[in-house]
Design a protein around this motif. Structure first.
Motif, PDB file in Angstrom:
ATOM      1  N   PHE A   1       1.354  -5.020   0.337  1.00 44.57           N
ATOM      2  CA  PHE A   1       0.137  -5.590   0.924  1.00 44.57           C
ATOM      3  C   PHE A   1      -0.586  -6.634   0.065  1.00 44.57           C
ATOM      4  O   PHE A   1      -1.433  -7.349   0.572  1.00 44.57           O
TER       5      PHE A   1
ATOM      6  N   PHE B   1      -3.013  -6.569  -2.611  1.00 46.53           N
ATOM      7  CA  PHE B   1      -4.462  -6.350  -2.596  1.00 46.53           C
ATOM      8  C   PHE B   1      -5.202  -7.302  -3.526  1.00 46.53           C
ATOM      9  O   PHE B   1      -4.698  -7.669  -4.585  1.00 46.53           O
TER      10      PHE B   1
ATOM     11  N   ARG C   1      -7.807  -8.833   0.829  1.00 50.25           N
ATOM     12  CA  ARG C   1      -6.923  -7.714   1.172  1.00 50.25           C
ATOM     13  C   ARG C   1      -7.421  -6.510   0.389  1.00 50.25           C
ATOM     14  O   ARG C   1      -7.214  -6.409  -0.815  1.00 50.25           O
TER      15      ARG C   1
ATOM     16  N   TRP D   1      -8.189  -2.677  -0.871  1.00 51.43           N
ATOM     17  CA  TRP D   1      -7.702  -1.328  -1.164  1.00 51.43           C
ATOM     18  C   TRP D   1      -8.926  -0.431  -1.313  1.00 51.43           C
ATOM     19  O   TRP D   1      -9.914  -0.822  -1.938  1.00 51.43           O
TER      20      TRP D   1
ATOM     21  N   PHE E   1      -8.976  -6.880   6.569  1.00 54.82           N
ATOM     22  CA  PHE E   1      -7.804  -6.043   6.352  1.00 54.82           C
ATOM     23  C   PHE E   1      -8.102  -5.035   5.253  1.00 54.82           C
ATOM     24  O   PHE E   1      -8.515  -5.420   4.155  1.00 54.82           O
TER      25      PHE E   1
ATOM     26  N   HIS F   1       0.219  -7.291   9.125  1.00 53.94           N
ATOM     27  CA  HIS F   1      -0.082  -7.153   7.710  1.00 53.94           C
ATOM     28  C   HIS F   1       1.108  -7.265   6.780  1.00 53.94           C
ATOM     29  O   HIS F   1       0.947  -7.450   5.596  1.00 53.94           O
TER      30      HIS F   1
ATOM     31  N   GLU G   1       2.127 -10.587   3.808  1.00 52.99           N
ATOM     32  CA  GLU G   1       1.202 -11.726   3.901  1.00 52.99           C
ATOM     33  C   GLU G   1       0.752 -12.124   2.521  1.00 52.99           C
ATOM     34  O   GLU G   1       0.676 -11.361   1.630  1.00 52.99           O
TER      35      GLU G   1
END
Length: 144
Positions: free
Chosen positions: A28, A30, A61, A63, A88, A141, A144
């Motif tokens: 992801f 982050f 992004r 977390w 996100f 997601h 990206e």
């Protein structure tokens, strides 16, 4: 500061296992840890309890491994609202499928990944006394 308290059963803060986070971060990427202390922050940008991540903007992004106490539903709502606004967020949460916050903000609205077995948080020698799940708030997601 005695950081050992952040890894004990005397707190509602459970430090994310680094290898577990690293695997999610590889997927992801982050940019913000919305709920951390200096000793366990997973991203360069992070909010501390003094900054109160609930009162801060969640951009990029995100977390979030929030405190697992009575206010966990407020963190879940913030993630839901952030994603509803185009953001996100990925959260590590206790798998409490019987809670209002699970049904109001997660069930049927997000991607949920239940964790097989029990995580060992922080420097704990024993596994957590509860199951965990990763919840993904937001649209497309991957990579990206």
């Amino acid at each position: 500061m005695n950081s050992a308290v952040f890894y004990s059963s005397k707190t509602d803060m459970w430090a994310t296992p680094q290898d577990f986070f690293d695997a999610l971060d590889a997927e992801f990427h982050f940019t913000l840890d919305a709920c951390a202390v200096k000793e366990n922050a997973k991203c360069e940008a992070y909010y501390t309890p003094e900054q109160d991540g609930l009162d801060q903007p969640w951009t990029g992004r995100v977390w979030c491994n929030p405190p697992y106490g009575r206010n966990v539903g407020q963190w879940v709502k913030k993630a839901h609202d952030t994603a509803s606004g185009g953001g996100f967020v990925v959260m590590l949460l206790p798998a409490r499928t019987d809670t209002r916050w699970f049904h109001d903000y997660i069930y049927g609205k997000t991607e949920v990944r239940f964790i097989k077995g029990r995580l060992k948080f922080g420097s704990c020698q024993n596994a957590a006394p509860f199951p965990s799940m990763v919840v993904i708030f937001g649209g497309e997601h991957k990579n990206e």
